[in-house]
Design an enzyme around this catalytic site. Sequence first.
Site, short mmCIF file in Angstrom:
data_model
loop_
_atom_site.label_atom_id
_atom_site.label_comp_id
_atom_site.label_asym_id
_atom_site.label_seq_id
_atom_site.Cartn_x
_atom_site.Cartn_y
_atom_site.Cartn_z
N ASP A 89 0.79 -1.12 0.11
CA ASP A 89 -0.10 0.04 -0.06
C ASP A 89 0.97 1.39 0.01
OD1 ASP A 89 0.64 -1.03 2.78
OD2 ASP A 89 -0.66 0.57 3.61
N GLU A 155 -0.53 -2.04 5.21
CA GLU A 155 0.30 -1.89 6.35
C GLU A 155 0.19 -0.57 7.02
OE1 GLU A 155 3.43 -1.18 9.00
OE2 GLU A 155 3.05 0.00 7.14
N GLU A 156 -0.14 0.48 6.38
CA GLU A 156 -0.10 1.78 7.01
C GLU A 156 -1.35 2.16 7.84
OE1 GLU A 156 2.48 3.48 6.73
OE2 GLU A 156 3.50 2.88 5.01
N ARG A 200 18.46 -6.18 13.75
CA ARG A 200 18.45 -5.78 15.38
C ARG A 200 17.41 -6.96 16.09
NH1 ARG A 200 18.99 -1.60 18.85
NH2 ARG A 200 18.06 -2.14 20.75
N HIS A 389 7.90 8.52 4.28
CA HIS A 389 6.49 9.22 4.73
C HIS A 389 6.78 10.69 4.04
CE1 HIS A 389 4.14 6.27 7.53
NE2 HIS A 389 5.22 5.53 6.54
#
Length: 419
Positions: A89, A155-156, A200, A389
């Site tokens: 998306d 996802e957003e 990580r 973004h």
Amino acid sequence: MNAPADISPAQRIDAIAAGLEAKVIAWRRDFHAHPELGNQEVRTAAIVADHLRALGLDEVRTGVAATGVVGTLVGALPGPCVALRADMDALPVTEQVDLPFASRATAVWGGQEVGVMHACGHDCHTAILMGVAELLTALRAELRGSVKFIFQPAEEGLPDYENGGAKRMIEEAALENPRPDAIFGLHVISALNAGTIGYRPGAMMASTDNFWIRIHGRQTHGAMPWLGTDPIVAAAQVVLGTQTLVSRQLDIMHEPAVVTFGTVHGGLRENIVPDEVTLTGTFRTFDEGQREFIRARLAATAENIACACQARAEVRTFKGYPVTVNDTRLTLWSLPTLEKVAGRGHVVHVPKTGGGEDFSYFQKEIPGAFFFVGVTARGTDPARAAANHSPHFRVDEDGLLLGMRLLAHLAVDFAARPA
Ligand code: NI
């Protein structure tokens, strides 16, 4: 796609990947020029599904969680199932990058006409995973186990908490038949230069809960505040008082956390004490226990401060994504693969980020590891690059080949690892 037979399997993956690079870049540019908001990725999903069917995958499911596509490739040799995930998306952002394939798309978001842009790079993720599907299909005869390609919508996040994304894909059986033994995902990121992979173990990205607080007072003349109840002063104390959740009450040596107020609305004119003030904000944590602590203490603190002001606080919290926790064993296991792909010195242990990811839902189901892939041009300081973004977010497409090689090598190495 063919490669010389007299080279090692790893070299063969790299040779096939290099041959697919131009195709992946072309897909990415096409998706970039035609971005679609969450749960509306109809065009994108159709291109993905057509590609997977053309490859002859063993199964291609469409319409999973609205527009999601799940493809399964079964290798010729027995082995585990590995899932690879890409999100598809775009964002309600009006592109301001000068590119021949810049987006001019618009859509309606929350009732408003908005520009739409792949400002988070999910166009790259989709194109990369299409490339990986083609690459691994070419290796089918020597592939151990199966690979599940998960192309995820939304996802957003969605307006008004519409249902979608990773959680809904899981509810709609994306992780069943076969059940993957592990899942890998990546995110292109401005914070790293192209050629670099970030990893990580443990908590990597934050939980993303939001809150809404209304302070109910009693309206009166601004010259005689004692005749009413002032919700503005109460709201000011709530804003400051809730800052002590992080600074005084949470063990920040365990994990950091953030409480941010994003909006404050109240009042109509300078000499009237209004009836109510509405505050909204977000809190970010890296530990599910601390997440619960802030949720509970935020409400109690706001209610009790308001009470001390003779006002009343109404508090609602809205669950966002869980903490993105990389399986430590899986992440550490992957390090040699990362170094093989990017080269020593180009694999970096990254700090936590306060942004969230719904890849976290997959990780709650099965061991998962999420990686960052740099897309800021070499020689540019990533700290000065427009962040994900931003309407100025710009991808150095060198990152795409690395992303494709990363996921392909992870899938093959995982299947070959000793149990
Ligand atoms: Ni993103």
